[in-house]
Scaffold this motif. Sequence first.
Motif, PDB file in Angstrom:
ATOM      1  N   LYS A   1       0.863   9.503  -5.638  1.00 19.64           N
ATOM      2  CA  LYS A   1       1.253  10.862  -5.276  1.00 19.64           C
ATOM      3  C   LYS A   1       2.189  11.470  -6.313  1.00 19.64           C
ATOM      4  O   LYS A   1       2.129  12.664  -6.600  1.00 19.64           O
ATOM      5  CB  LYS A   1       1.934  10.832  -3.905  1.00 19.64           C
ATOM      6  CG  LYS A   1       2.273  12.176  -3.329  1.00 19.64           C
ATOM      7  CD  LYS A   1       2.874  12.005  -1.948  1.00 19.64           C
ATOM      8  CE  LYS A   1       3.270  13.324  -1.351  1.00 19.64           C
ATOM      9  NZ  LYS A   1       3.912  13.151  -0.051  1.00 19.64           N
TER      10      LYS A   1
ATOM     11  N   LYS B   1       0.818  -1.207   0.000  1.00 21.05           N
ATOM     12  CA  LYS B   1       0.000   0.000   0.000  1.00 21.05           C
ATOM     13  C   LYS B   1       0.854   1.260   0.000  1.00 21.05           C
ATOM     14  O   LYS B   1       0.536   2.219  -0.695  1.00 21.05           O
ATOM     15  CB  LYS B   1      -0.933  -0.014   1.208  1.00 21.05           C
ATOM     16  CG  LYS B   1      -1.870   1.177   1.260  1.00 21.05           C
ATOM     17  CD  LYS B   1      -2.763   1.125   2.472  1.00 21.05           C
ATOM     18  CE  LYS B   1      -3.754   2.238   2.568  1.00 21.05           C
ATOM     19  NZ  LYS B   1      -3.379   3.529   2.103  1.00 21.05           N
TER      20      LYS B   1
ATOM     21  N   ASP C   1       0.628   4.114  -2.827  1.00 20.84           N
ATOM     22  CA  ASP C   1       0.311   5.506  -2.469  1.00 20.84           C
ATOM     23  C   ASP C   1       1.387   6.462  -2.971  1.00 20.84           C
ATOM     24  O   ASP C   1       1.084   7.553  -3.458  1.00 20.84           O
ATOM     25  CB  ASP C   1       0.150   5.644  -0.953  1.00 20.84           C
ATOM     26  CG  ASP C   1      -1.101   4.943  -0.436  1.00 20.84           C
ATOM     27  OD1 ASP C   1      -1.993   4.623  -1.264  1.00 20.84           O
ATOM     28  OD2 ASP C   1      -1.177   4.708   0.782  1.00 20.84           O
TER      29      ASP C   1
END
Length: 167
Positions: free
Chosen positions: A137, A129, A133
């Motif tokens: 981003k 995860k 992420d």
Amino acid sequence: MTRKQRRLVMIGGAGVVLAVAVGLVLNALRDSIVFFSTPKMVAEQHVAAGKRFRLGGVVEPGSVKRGDQLQVSFKVTDGDATLPVAFKGILPDLFREGQGVVAEGSLDKAGVFEADTVLAKHDEKYMPKEVADALKKQGHWKDDYEKKPPNATSANATSASAAEATK
């Protein structure tokens, strides 16, 4: 000393030895609990030359160069930093530019990661995860990472039952 006092001393001594052993093991495992380090993490941690670790990221497009005797060099990036990798051996079938990769090895004195093992990630949906992420981003996330593949086994079962029904 009475029997009871000797027993308490033995139990206390064993407890101290056990606590020291657990402390040493946890201290040794502290840095190796991470599954892999990204190029940015390597730069921030100033990893010493010769220390073994796993490097993970994406093979930078246009960076793969093949040489003689199964020599391959490429760059691994996480979007923030890039690290050159040298490898001698047969690469996995799924290895390609723009694909996730995890390499095991160590840095040389010139700052090149000398890999002795290269693992190609077959599907980004199994990505941790935190990595997913970070890719979102940085704008490197592909929308099709989250799409689920069609269930081939249920499709085969449906066609097989349909074939049985027509007999």
